[in-house]
Design an enzyme around this catalytic site. Structure first.
Site, PDB file in Angstrom:
ATOM      1  N   TYR A 142      32.880  34.995  46.193  1.00  0.00           N
ATOM      2  CA  TYR A 142      32.916  36.160  45.305  1.00  0.00           C
ATOM      3  C   TYR A 142      31.689  36.143  44.395  1.00  0.00           C
ATOM      4  O   TYR A 142      30.938  37.116  44.298  1.00  0.00           O
ATOM      5  CB  TYR A 142      34.221  36.123  44.489  1.00  0.00           C
ATOM      6  CG  TYR A 142      34.239  36.997  43.255  1.00  0.00           C
ATOM      7  CD1 TYR A 142      34.443  38.370  43.347  1.00  0.00           C
ATOM      8  CD2 TYR A 142      34.062  36.441  41.977  1.00  0.00           C
ATOM      9  CE1 TYR A 142      34.463  39.165  42.211  1.00  0.00           C
ATOM     10  CE2 TYR A 142      34.087  37.231  40.839  1.00  0.00           C
ATOM     11  CZ  TYR A 142      34.287  38.589  40.962  1.00  0.00           C
ATOM     12  OH  TYR A 142      34.300  39.370  39.840  1.00  0.00           O
ATOM     13  N   LYS A 146      28.445  38.510  43.929  1.00  0.00           N
ATOM     14  CA  LYS A 146      28.191  39.193  42.649  1.00  0.00           C
ATOM     15  C   LYS A 146      26.727  38.965  42.231  1.00  0.00           C
ATOM     16  O   LYS A 146      26.109  39.835  41.635  1.00  0.00           O
ATOM     17  CB  LYS A 146      29.137  38.709  41.537  1.00  0.00           C
ATOM     18  CG  LYS A 146      30.597  39.104  41.679  1.00  0.00           C
ATOM     19  CD  LYS A 146      30.866  40.600  41.621  1.00  0.00           C
ATOM     20  CE  LYS A 146      30.859  41.211  40.250  1.00  0.00           C
ATOM     21  NZ  LYS A 146      31.221  42.671  40.290  1.00  0.00           N
TER      22      LYS A 146
HETATM   23  P1  NAD Z   1      40.486  45.675  39.969  1.00  0.00           P
HETATM   24  O1  NAD Z   1      40.829  44.985  41.246  1.00  0.00           O
HETATM   25  O2  NAD Z   1      41.587  46.027  39.034  1.00  0.00           O
HETATM   26  O3  NAD Z   1      39.656  46.989  40.279  1.00  0.00           O
HETATM   27  C1  NAD Z   1      38.726  47.089  41.309  1.00  0.00           C
HETATM   28  C2  NAD Z   1      38.867  48.467  41.945  1.00  0.00           C
HETATM   29  O4  NAD Z   1      37.908  48.560  43.003  1.00  0.00           O
HETATM   30  C3  NAD Z   1      40.245  48.716  42.566  1.00  0.00           C
HETATM   31  O5  NAD Z   1      40.798  49.935  42.099  1.00  0.00           O
HETATM   32  C4  NAD Z   1      39.962  48.784  44.066  1.00  0.00           C
HETATM   33  O6  NAD Z   1      40.814  49.694  44.771  1.00  0.00           O
HETATM   34  C5  NAD Z   1      38.511  49.249  44.078  1.00  0.00           C
HETATM   35  N1  NAD Z   1      37.824  48.896  45.325  1.00  0.00           N
HETATM   36  C6  NAD Z   1      37.789  47.675  45.928  1.00  0.00           C
HETATM   37  N2  NAD Z   1      37.098  47.752  47.071  1.00  0.00           N
HETATM   38  C7  NAD Z   1      36.664  49.034  47.189  1.00  0.00           C
HETATM   39  C8  NAD Z   1      35.910  49.731  48.165  1.00  0.00           C
HETATM   40  N3  NAD Z   1      35.462  49.114  49.268  1.00  0.00           N
HETATM   41  N4  NAD Z   1      35.644  51.035  47.968  1.00  0.00           N
HETATM   42  C9  NAD Z   1      36.122  51.686  46.872  1.00  0.00           C
HETATM   43  N5  NAD Z   1      36.847  51.079  45.911  1.00  0.00           N
HETATM   44  C10 NAD Z   1      37.127  49.764  46.064  1.00  0.00           C
HETATM   45  O7  NAD Z   1      39.395  44.739  39.268  1.00  0.00           O
HETATM   46  P2  NAD Z   1      38.881  44.723  37.747  1.00  0.00           P
HETATM   47  O8  NAD Z   1      39.443  43.516  37.098  1.00  0.00           O
HETATM   48  O9  NAD Z   1      39.065  46.060  37.113  1.00  0.00           O
HETATM   49  O10 NAD Z   1      37.320  44.436  37.977  1.00  0.00           O
HETATM   50  C11 NAD Z   1      36.350  45.457  37.856  1.00  0.00           C
HETATM   51  C12 NAD Z   1      34.956  44.853  37.952  1.00  0.00           C
HETATM   52  O11 NAD Z   1      34.800  43.886  36.915  1.00  0.00           O
HETATM   53  C13 NAD Z   1      34.657  44.123  39.263  1.00  0.00           C
HETATM   54  O12 NAD Z   1      33.324  44.394  39.639  1.00  0.00           O
HETATM   55  C14 NAD Z   1      34.786  42.658  38.891  1.00  0.00           C
HETATM   56  O13 NAD Z   1      33.934  41.862  39.700  1.00  0.00           O
HETATM   57  C15 NAD Z   1      34.312  42.678  37.453  1.00  0.00           C
HETATM   58  N6  NAD Z   1      34.840  41.594  36.624  1.00  0.00           N
HETATM   59  C16 NAD Z   1      36.174  41.511  36.339  1.00  0.00           C
HETATM   60  C17 NAD Z   1      36.658  40.480  35.536  1.00  0.00           C
HETATM   61  C18 NAD Z   1      38.125  40.374  35.159  1.00  0.00           C
HETATM   62  O14 NAD Z   1      38.505  39.423  34.475  1.00  0.00           O
HETATM   63  N7  NAD Z   1      38.978  41.306  35.541  1.00  0.00           N
HETATM   64  C19 NAD Z   1      35.764  39.520  35.031  1.00  0.00           C
HETATM   65  C20 NAD Z   1      34.396  39.631  35.341  1.00  0.00           C
HETATM   66  C21 NAD Z   1      33.947  40.671  36.138  1.00  0.00           C
END
Ligand code: NAD
Length: 245
Positions: A142, A146
């Site tokens: 992952y 990223k």
């Molecule tokens: P989440 O899983 O709740 O949301 C991700 C969304 O992306 C989902 O709605 C999913 O349906 C959509 N998605 C996935 N693959 C897809 C595709 N191929 N086409 C279209 N849509 C797609 O995750 P989140 O926690 O809201 O994370 C959002 C961003 O933040 C991500 O990029 C993640 O890497 C980053 N991030 C999150 C955290 C955390 O703690 N949640 C920490 C650091 C970075």
């Protein structure tokens, strides 16, 4: 001549997710017209239009980006997916597709949700700044993807052609509707599995409240102008103090 897209129209790729939905709600509150692009629709909100599809499919993406000047990209497979091919397809090739679609649709600004783990080598970092190098040995696939994703977006920044990019790097995000962090901690504690400490109990971990992460995204988007020093840069986003874990 092409009509310039309105600066109050934006798209959120991944807008059905935990962070994405909070971002969409804030943008709608601030008077933006928002297009959400996601593989699923998880809610409805006035002024928000959903476009369903996979971000790896440019033809599916283009209608969501029409007349949009600003795009937030916060879609990713969940970190725990343990599926290298999926991470590579969505986070690397998919991000190339997002950038191409932005070019074709005349988008001017792209804000990426990256991750603080792109600089994490497995040992604690305190007060880490953005000048830390990317991890040479990322902790998992992952994170590896990223890193590639962030590089693609930042390298695409092109002031001459009016395409500006920036990346925001949160670490653990918590807040209402968090599907992962707090529910997993609570579940682990309930099952009596929080009695073990890895290390001496002074490991550092950084959590950021979701509203602060959203605020960082909105500020970055609104400050992203050709003369701004933030063009093509990545920013860590955090609360004040790290948490002992
Ligand atoms: P989440 O899983 O709740 O949301 C991700 C969304 O992306 C989902 O709605 C999913 O349906 C959509 N998605 C996935 N693959 C897809 C595709 N191929 N086409 C279209 N849509 C797609 O995750 P989140 O926690 O809201 O994370 C959002 C961003 O933040 C991500 O990029 C993640 O890497 C980053 N991030 C999150 C955290 C955390 O703690 N949640 C920490 C650091 C970075």
């Amino acid at each position: 001549t092409r009509v310039r897209p309105s600066s109050k129209r934006c798209a959120v790729i991944g807008g059905s997710g935990f962070l994405g939905r909070h971002l969409v709600e804030k943008l709608a509150d601030k008077g933006y017209t928002v297009s959400v692009f996601d593989i699923r629709q998880s809610y409805e909100l006035p002024g928000v239009t959903f476009y369903l599809g996979d971000l790896c499919d440019k033809q599916a993406l283009l209608p969501a980006l029409r007349d949009v000047s600003l795009v937030f990209h916060c879609a990713s497979p969940a970190p725990g997916a343990d599926d290298r091919a999926l991470f590579e397809r969505v986070n690397i090739s998919g991000t190339r597709t997002v950038i191409q679609a932005c070019h074709e649709a005349g988008v001017q600004k792209l804000v990426l949700t990256s991750s603080a783990s792109v600089v994490f080598e497995g040992t604690d970092i305190k007060n880490g700044k953005e000048d830390l190098p990317y991890a040479k040995k990322p902790i998992d696939f992952y994170t590896l993807t990223k890193i590639q994703q962030e590089k693609l977006v930042l390298e695409a920044c092109d002031k001459e052609n009016g395409f500006l990019t920036v990346a925001i790097r949160p670490h653990g995000i918590f807040g209402p509707r968090d599907p992962q962090l707090v529910p997993i901690l609570v579940d682990t504690a309930r099952r009596g599995k929080m009695k073990f400490i890895i290390g001496n109990g002074s490991n550092l971990v950084d959590f950021t409240y979701v509203e602060n992460v959203v605020h960082g995204h909105v500020l970055a988007a609104e400050r992203l102008r050709p003369e701004s020093p933030i063009c093509g840069q990545a920013y860590h986003i955090t609360n004040d103090e790290p948490v002992f874990f």
